[in-house]
Design a protein around this motif. Structure first.
Motif, PDB file in Angstrom:
ATOM      1  N   GLY A  65       0.830  -1.204   0.000  1.00  0.00           N
ATOM      2  CA  GLY A  65       0.000   0.000   0.000  1.00  0.00           C
ATOM      3  C   GLY A  65       0.862   1.251   0.000  1.00  0.00           C
ATOM      4  O   GLY A  65       1.920   1.282   0.625  1.00  0.00           O
ATOM      5  N   ILE A  66       0.431   2.269  -0.728  1.00  0.00           N
ATOM      6  CA  ILE A  66       1.118   3.566  -0.694  1.00  0.00           C
ATOM      7  C   ILE A  66       0.133   4.630  -0.231  1.00  0.00           C
ATOM      8  O   ILE A  66      -0.968   4.729  -0.759  1.00  0.00           O
ATOM      9  N   LEU A  67       0.538   5.406   0.752  1.00  0.00           N
ATOM     10  CA  LEU A  67      -0.267   6.556   1.187  1.00  0.00           C
ATOM     11  C   LEU A  67       0.396   7.811   0.668  1.00  0.00           C
ATOM     12  O   LEU A  67       1.564   8.086   0.985  1.00  0.00           O
ATOM     13  N   VAL A  68      -0.316   8.590  -0.126  1.00  0.00           N
ATOM     14  CA  VAL A  68       0.257   9.813  -0.692  1.00  0.00           C
ATOM     15  C   VAL A  68      -0.698  10.973  -0.419  1.00  0.00           C
ATOM     16  O   VAL A  68      -1.911  10.813  -0.530  1.00  0.00           O
ATOM     17  N   PRO A  69      -0.177  12.141  -0.003  1.00  0.00           N
ATOM     18  CA  PRO A  69      -1.075  13.227   0.408  1.00  0.00           C
ATOM     19  C   PRO A  69      -1.756  13.926  -0.760  1.00  0.00           C
ATOM     20  O   PRO A  69      -2.821  14.495  -0.592  1.00  0.00           O
ATOM     21  N   ASP A  70      -1.128  13.881  -1.954  1.00  0.00           N
ATOM     22  CA  ASP A  70      -1.667  14.661  -3.065  1.00  0.00           C
ATOM     23  C   ASP A  70      -1.087  14.102  -4.358  1.00  0.00           C
ATOM     24  O   ASP A  70       0.025  14.440  -4.749  1.00  0.00           O
ATOM     25  N   ILE A  71      -1.862  13.253  -4.995  1.00  0.00           N
ATOM     26  CA  ILE A  71      -1.368  12.534  -6.170  1.00  0.00           C
ATOM     27  C   ILE A  71      -1.165  13.470  -7.361  1.00  0.00           C
ATOM     28  O   ILE A  71      -0.498  13.126  -8.332  1.00  0.00           O
ATOM     29  N   SER A  72      -1.727  14.697  -7.286  1.00  0.00           N
ATOM     30  CA  SER A  72      -1.528  15.614  -8.408  1.00  0.00           C
ATOM     31  C   SER A  72      -0.257  16.457  -8.227  1.00  0.00           C
ATOM     32  O   SER A  72       0.072  17.277  -9.077  1.00  0.00           O
ATOM     33  N   ASN A  73       0.485  16.220  -7.139  1.00  0.00           N
ATOM     34  CA  ASN A  73       1.769  16.899  -6.953  1.00  0.00           C
ATOM     35  C   ASN A  73       2.822  16.238  -7.844  1.00  0.00           C
ATOM     36  O   ASN A  73       2.940  15.008  -7.873  1.00  0.00           O
ATOM     37  N   TYR A  74       3.589  17.054  -8.558  1.00  0.00           N
ATOM     38  CA  TYR A  74       4.543  16.541  -9.551  1.00  0.00           C
ATOM     39  C   TYR A  74       5.532  15.536  -8.963  1.00  0.00           C
ATOM     40  O   TYR A  74       5.705  14.435  -9.465  1.00  0.00           O
ATOM     41  N   PHE A  75       6.165  15.902  -7.865  1.00  0.00           N
ATOM     42  CA  PHE A  75       7.187  15.024  -7.303  1.00  0.00           C
ATOM     43  C   PHE A  75       6.576  13.750  -6.728  1.00  0.00           C
ATOM     44  O   PHE A  75       7.074  12.654  -6.958  1.00  0.00           O
ATOM     45  N   PHE A  76       5.467  13.877  -6.008  1.00  0.00           N
ATOM     46  CA  PHE A  76       4.837  12.696  -5.419  1.00  0.00           C
ATOM     47  C   PHE A  76       4.397  11.703  -6.494  1.00  0.00           C
ATOM     48  O   PHE A  76       4.621  10.499  -6.369  1.00  0.00           O
ATOM     49  N   SER A  77       3.751  12.203  -7.547  1.00  0.00           N
ATOM     50  CA  SER A  77       3.247  11.272  -8.559  1.00  0.00           C
ATOM     51  C   SER A  77       4.410  10.604  -9.279  1.00  0.00           C
ATOM     52  O   SER A  77       4.324   9.446  -9.678  1.00  0.00           O
ATOM     53  N   ASP A  78       5.506  11.331  -9.416  1.00  0.00           N
ATOM     54  CA  ASP A  78       6.701  10.761 -10.031  1.00  0.00           C
ATOM     55  C   ASP A  78       7.253   9.612  -9.169  1.00  0.00           C
ATOM     56  O   ASP A  78       7.541   8.519  -9.672  1.00  0.00           O
ATOM     57  N   VAL A  79       7.368   9.850  -7.879  1.00  0.00           N
ATOM     58  CA  VAL A  79       7.876   8.815  -6.971  1.00  0.00           C
ATOM     59  C   VAL A  79       6.926   7.607  -6.966  1.00  0.00           C
ATOM     60  O   VAL A  79       7.365   6.461  -7.057  1.00  0.00           O
ATOM     61  N   VAL A  80       5.629   7.872  -6.892  1.00  0.00           N
ATOM     62  CA  VAL A  80       4.650   6.772  -6.859  1.00  0.00           C
ATOM     63  C   VAL A  80       4.755   5.921  -8.121  1.00  0.00           C
ATOM     64  O   VAL A  80       4.768   4.693  -8.071  1.00  0.00           O
ATOM     65  N   GLN A  81       4.863   6.598  -9.263  1.00  0.00           N
ATOM     66  CA  GLN A  81       4.982   5.896 -10.553  1.00  0.00           C
ATOM     67  C   GLN A  81       6.203   4.960 -10.538  1.00  0.00           C
ATOM     68  O   GLN A  81       6.124   3.803 -10.959  1.00  0.00           O
TER      69      GLN A  81
END
Lengths: 335, 335
Positions: A65-81
């Motif tokens: 599972g991944i918990l991310v605060p804001d999937i539309s944030n550039y850096f977060f979505s990059d890391v999640v991907q």
């Protein structure tokens, strides 16, 4: 009869342990051919399927599972991907939950991920220190924190960019380019990474014998608010010698660049500007935007490696992994 | 004893049916106060908890799965963020799976989501027509397609922006601004939405008596490739009268703007430019970028509404919902 292990079954069938587990549990992806092959080996070896199947079912879902605060944030979505890609290649599926920076949602999703039987958890960013109180004391779920301070350091591994270094070097770069009154522009929400960046900024000032004064050196901004530009202009009126801005992220930097331009304040001639995150868009502006690049690849690699170690009860808890950043210089900060 | 339904319990306790279900299953979020209130009503009414709990557990997880091809795409992550918010407000949790545009991954995640017992599925974009063959014929999972053509239209509801309209109006706008040789710039991967945008472009040409010729009017690009600029210049050499470009997305448009600038081809003076998606960054470039804005809010609202209807066996299958787009004009397309 020899006592075969699931590892033996996997070896004989020429597939991974994860695949054998999936076939036994009929859970996840495998071809019909693989299924037949694995079941044949199980039959031939007399592998005690039922017990092990139950055991595996209890212990392994091959889901993270991944918990991310804001999937539309550039850096977060990059890391999640990237996390997803690395995990998938290692036989794990990823389910992503977006918490919209809400503690209520975070708690809800933690319980849901627990209920779905994830083998491990990756928690990305957030304002408060992260605490995960598993509701089932017997089965504690291992977790990794990225850019989010854990409440109990001894329970996890904490991975982050060297935010301090990024801020320190950016500020020194502004000073070396001739800025005598550098300013840090940041929002009020103080995440773990924002705090580190502020510290780096302050220390660079100190090293260069500029005493930090909040009123002179800290520009509090909120790009969601309509008075963004007004605030900026009021700050510059009070601090007319401002000649460099280190912005806590690129989105704020771009908004600053736009407002400065609109008010005929030339970047970089009058005010030099450096952002953070090196989003895909900084190179398209005029002037192009200098920024601090985080190494999303390396962060994702460390996170997966550490989490799988914890899942396999091998990792050393309480560690902190700090990943270096790099300064990408473009037109906005160069004389 | 009156035979109370879960709906009655919810009404008496003053909470939603979803909350009662969560309390019974001890799954998801609710306060201690809510738990006590619900359990008290259950006790007082003599509601047959055990049977219903089992029944609910079998039928409802209050979890929705989302399949997205690329979570780092601006528009997709925006839609996903909004879907999650709307669903959460309605008592549903969302689990997001990123397929990296791979059919293998998509299949794997479909089985995983099925295994996790999601009540419904939202599928976003992708190149091939979407087919979901549930492995359990008895429990078909309802699903909604956004920007992705379903293989069996009668099984789902298909929601998309009016890509045709966006392309048609952008092309007409270029022509009205004086362009005599407008070009469409697109990648080779033909998603449902890309096909519609190409159709809109062609029809706008036709309406303005410009016969479409692939060699003259279609610029095939790949921003991942190092020969992007070379290709662009070769195209312009063969088609020197090109005076307007409708770009299939903003990222391509920004890359075109940068390459054109670098080669002293003025935007909008020599070539006018319109993008698609209206990303947050188009307003920061010089010139600022005109673009087509999709209504992510409305798309997410329709998707949730339709999916919940299907889950509650009320929705009309086979429908298509087309959401209008709007043209945001900035400097890059205006004379």
């Amino acid at each position: 009869m020899t006592n075969y292990s699931i590892k033996d079954i996997a070896e004989i069938a020429g597939v991974s342990v994860a695949t054998v587990s999936r076939v036994i549990n009929d859970n996840g992806r495998f071809s019909e051919e693989t299924r037949k092959k694995v079941l044949k080996v199980i039959e031939e070896t007399g592998y005690k399927m039922n017990y092990s199947a139950k055991n595996l079912r209890m212990n392994k879902s091959f889901t993270i599972g991944i918990l991310v605060p804001d999937i539309s944030n550039y850096f977060f979505s990059d890391v999640v991907q990237r996390l997803e890609e690395i995990l998938f290649a290692k036989g794990y599926s990823t389910i992503i939950c977006n918490t919209s920076r809400s503690s209520e949602k975070e708690l809800a999703y933690l319980r849901i991920l627990e209920g779905k039987g994830v083998d491990g958890l990756i928690v990305i960013s957030g304002a408060e220190a992260f605490e995960f109180a598993s509701s089932n004391a017997e089965k504690k779920i291992p977790y990794i924190c990225i850019d989010r301070e854990p409440k109990k350091k001894e329970d996890t591994i904490f991975i982050s960019s060297n935010h301090y270094q990024g801020a320190f070097e950016s500020t020194e770069e502004l000073i070396h380019e001739g800025c005598q009154h550098p300013v840090i522009a940041m929002h009020n929400q103080k995440s773990t990474s924002a705090k580190e960046r502020l510290k780096g900024f302050k220390d660079a000032l100190k090293k260069n014998s500029i005493p930090f004064d909040q009123k002179q050196h800290l520009l509090a901004v909120d790009i969601e608010q309509s008075d963004f530009e007004e605030n900026l202009l009021a700050f510059l009126k009070k601090n007319p010698s401002t000649d460099g801005i280190f912005s806590i992220n690129d989105l704020i930097a771009l908004e600053l660049m736009r407002s400065l331009k609109k008010n005929q304040i030339a970047v970089p001639h009058k005010i030099k500007l450096i952002g953070f995150d090196d989003t895909a868009f900084g190179k398209y502006t005029t002037p192009s935007l200098s920024s601090v690049k985080q190494n999303a690849d390396l962060i994702a690699n460390y996170a997966v490696e550490s989490l799988l170690e914890l899942i396999n009860k091998k990792g050393e808890l309480g560690r902190q992994i700090i990943v270096p950043v790099s300064l990408v210089l473009r037109e906005s900060s160069i004389s």
